[in-house]
Structures are given as structure tokens and as C-alpha cells.
Design a protein around this motif. Structure first.
Motif, PDB file in Angstrom:
ATOM      1  N   ARG A  60       0.807  -1.211   0.000  1.00 17.81           N
ATOM      2  CA  ARG A  60       0.000   0.000   0.000  1.00 17.81           C
ATOM      3  C   ARG A  60       0.842   1.263   0.000  1.00 17.81           C
ATOM      4  N   GLU A  61       0.362   2.255  -0.736  1.00 14.57           N
ATOM      5  CA  GLU A  61       1.091   3.513  -0.869  1.00 14.57           C
ATOM      6  C   GLU A  61       1.166   4.299   0.438  1.00 14.57           C
ATOM      7  N   ASP A  62       0.308   3.979   1.396  1.00 14.04           N
ATOM      8  CA  ASP A  62       0.310   4.709   2.660  1.00 14.04           C
ATOM      9  C   ASP A  62       1.074   3.990   3.772  1.00 14.04           C
ATOM     10  N   HIS A  63       1.784   2.912   3.418  1.00 11.25           N
ATOM     11  CA  HIS A  63       2.602   2.184   4.392  1.00 11.25           C
ATOM     12  C   HIS A  63       3.995   1.940   3.806  1.00 11.25           C
ATOM     13  N   PRO A  64       5.037   2.347   4.509  1.00 14.61           N
ATOM     14  CA  PRO A  64       6.384   2.068   3.999  1.00 14.61           C
ATOM     15  C   PRO A  64       6.661   0.566   3.979  1.00 14.61           C
ATOM     16  N   PHE A  65       7.466   0.160   3.022  1.00 11.94           N
ATOM     17  CA  PHE A  65       7.878  -1.239   2.907  1.00 11.94           C
ATOM     18  C   PHE A  65       9.363  -1.221   2.568  1.00 11.94           C
ATOM     19  N   THR A  66      10.174  -1.370   3.593  1.00 16.93           N
ATOM     20  CA  THR A  66      11.628  -1.244   3.450  1.00 16.93           C
ATOM     21  C   THR A  66      12.228  -2.479   2.793  1.00 16.93           C
TER      22      THR A  66
ATOM     23  N   ARG B 190      10.339   4.754  -2.319  1.00 17.38           N
ATOM     24  CA  ARG B 190       9.477   5.893  -2.681  1.00 17.38           C
ATOM     25  C   ARG B 190      10.266   7.190  -2.847  1.00 17.38           C
ATOM     26  N   ASN B 191      11.329   7.340  -2.098  1.00 11.53           N
ATOM     27  CA  ASN B 191      12.140   8.564  -2.194  1.00 11.53           C
ATOM     28  C   ASN B 191      13.118   8.523  -3.370  1.00 11.53           C
TER      29      ASN B 191
ATOM     30  N   GLU C 135       8.792   0.144  -4.709  1.00 11.89           N
ATOM     31  CA  GLU C 135       7.974   0.098  -3.501  1.00 11.89           C
ATOM     32  C   GLU C 135       6.585   0.652  -3.807  1.00 11.89           C
ATOM     33  N   GLY C 136       5.561  -0.133  -3.554  1.00  9.42           N
ATOM     34  CA  GLY C 136       4.192   0.323  -3.771  1.00  9.42           C
ATOM     35  C   GLY C 136       3.442  -0.575  -4.731  1.00  9.42           C
ATOM     36  N   GLY C 137       2.486   0.029  -5.425  1.00  9.61           N
ATOM     37  CA  GLY C 137       1.678  -0.706  -6.395  1.00  9.61           C
ATOM     38  C   GLY C 137       0.226  -0.882  -5.976  1.00  9.61           C
ATOM     39  N   LEU C 138      -0.102  -0.522  -4.731  1.00 14.13           N
ATOM     40  CA  LEU C 138      -1.483  -0.595  -4.255  1.00 14.13           C
ATOM     41  C   LEU C 138      -1.869   0.742  -3.641  1.00 14.13           C
TER      42      LEU C 138
ATOM     43  N   LYS D 120      -2.660   0.025  -8.341  1.00 16.46           N
ATOM     44  CA  LYS D 120      -2.567   1.403  -8.828  1.00 16.46           C
ATOM     45  C   LYS D 120      -1.094   1.733  -9.083  1.00 16.46           C
ATOM     46  N   ASP D 121      -0.864   2.557 -10.089  1.00 17.01           N
ATOM     47  CA  ASP D 121       0.489   3.057 -10.319  1.00 17.01           C
ATOM     48  C   ASP D 121       0.776   4.112  -9.248  1.00 17.01           C
ATOM     49  N   THR D 122       1.492   3.709  -8.224  1.00 16.52           N
ATOM     50  CA  THR D 122       1.778   4.592  -7.088  1.00 16.52           C
ATOM     51  C   THR D 122       3.174   5.197  -7.161  1.00 16.52           C
ATOM     52  N   ARG D 123       3.857   5.042  -8.282  1.00 18.57           N
ATOM     53  CA  ARG D 123       5.230   5.556  -8.371  1.00 18.57           C
ATOM     54  C   ARG D 123       5.277   7.057  -8.132  1.00 18.57           C
ATOM     55  N   THR D 124       6.213   7.457  -7.302  1.00 10.57           N
ATOM     56  CA  THR D 124       6.468   8.877  -7.090  1.00 10.57           C
ATOM     57  C   THR D 124       7.329   9.391  -8.241  1.00 10.57           C
TER      58      THR D 124
END
Length: 147
Positions: free
Chosen positions: A15-21, A45-46, A75-78, A85-89
Motif C-alpha cells: 500500500r502507498e500509505d505504508h512504507p515497505f523497506t 518511494r524517495n 515500492e508500492g503498487g497498491l 494502482k500506479d503509485t510511483r512517485t
């Protein structure tokens, strides 16, 4: 040195609202029985690009294609509801372009594909269409990017 035919783009399906290291990724892959992270690179994401597996080592990211491929995951995709969803920053987009271009310098013949593009062509028309995807990863059209 391995013959690289594919550069496969993935999302972490998180999820885009949770970091995944990368540590979280390593734990997730170990729980699946992998000997560490299966992707060769992980883009946070950074925009930070993490080298997570030596390119010389066969990956564990696209069953049936690992021997001759390099796996890149962002990192992301939801979205925040868990929907693809395309969550790429902007930082991730930039870093993915830089990384893919650098890899193409070393492997000019390699084709750039999304994980979903490796789904089987069920109707035999020579094209993997959305209805045939076994997953939505990486949640964007890889072939539409300007690598």
C-alpha cells in the motif's frame, strides 16, 4: 556472466500509505522460501535505488524467466485501500529510468517488460491482454514508458 534477455519491472504490491523497506522485503521473501530478496534492485518511494541481489546471481522474481533476467521492483503498487494502482512517485519514475538506461548500456539486447507481460497468452493471438494477466504487477504499462 549470465546472458540477460529481459529486464523485468515489478511492484512490491504494498500500500502507498505504508512504507515497505528492503528489510521488510527480505523478510517477505524469506517467508516464501527464497534465500534473500529475489529482485536485483529495489526502488524506494524517495527514489533511492537499493542493490538487493548481485546481477550475476539468478533472481527469484519471475518463474520461468529468472535464469536470463534482471528483476527491478519499486515500492508500492497498491492504493490506500489495497487496490492495484500506479503509485510511483516522481523520484521513483526518475530512478527507474536511470537504472533501466544504465542496465541497457550493459545489456543492449535485453527487452524491458512488466511482470504481468510474462503471463501466458491464453487465446494464442500473440499478445498478452489484460484479461490474461495472472497479476497486475507492476500496475503500469511498461512498454509505454520512455526508457
Amino acid at each position: 556472466m549470465r546472458e540477460i534477455k529481459l529486464i523485468v519491472i515489478h511492484c512490491s504490491a504494498t500500500r502507498e500509505d505504508h512504507p515497505f523497506t528492503e528489510h521488510d522485503l527480505k523478510i517477505a521473501h524469506r517467508l516464501r522460501g527464497f534465500d534473500g530478496i529475489g529482485y536485483h534492485f529495489y526502488v524506494r518511494r524517495n527514489g533511492n535505488i537499493k542493490s538487493t541481489r548481485q546481477v550475476e546471481r539468478v533472481g527469484a522474481h519471475a518463474r520461468g524467466y529468472n535464469t536470463n533476467s534482471i528483476g527491478i521492483c519499486y515500492e508500492g503498487g497498491l492504493d490506500c485501500h489495497g487496490i492495484a494502482k500506479d503509485t510511483r512517485t516522481e523520484w521513483q519514475r526518475h530512478s527507474l529510468r536511470v537504472l533501466v538506461r544504465a542496465l541497457k548500456m550493459d545489456y543492449p539486447e535485453a527487452q524491458i517488460v512488466g511482470h504481468r507481460d510474462l503471463s501466458p497468452d491464453l487465446n494464442g493471438n500473440g499478445e498478452v491482454e489484460p484479461m490474461e494477466w495472472t497479476k497486475e504487477c507492476p500496475c503500469f504499462e511498461v512498454n509505454m514508458e520512455k526508457w
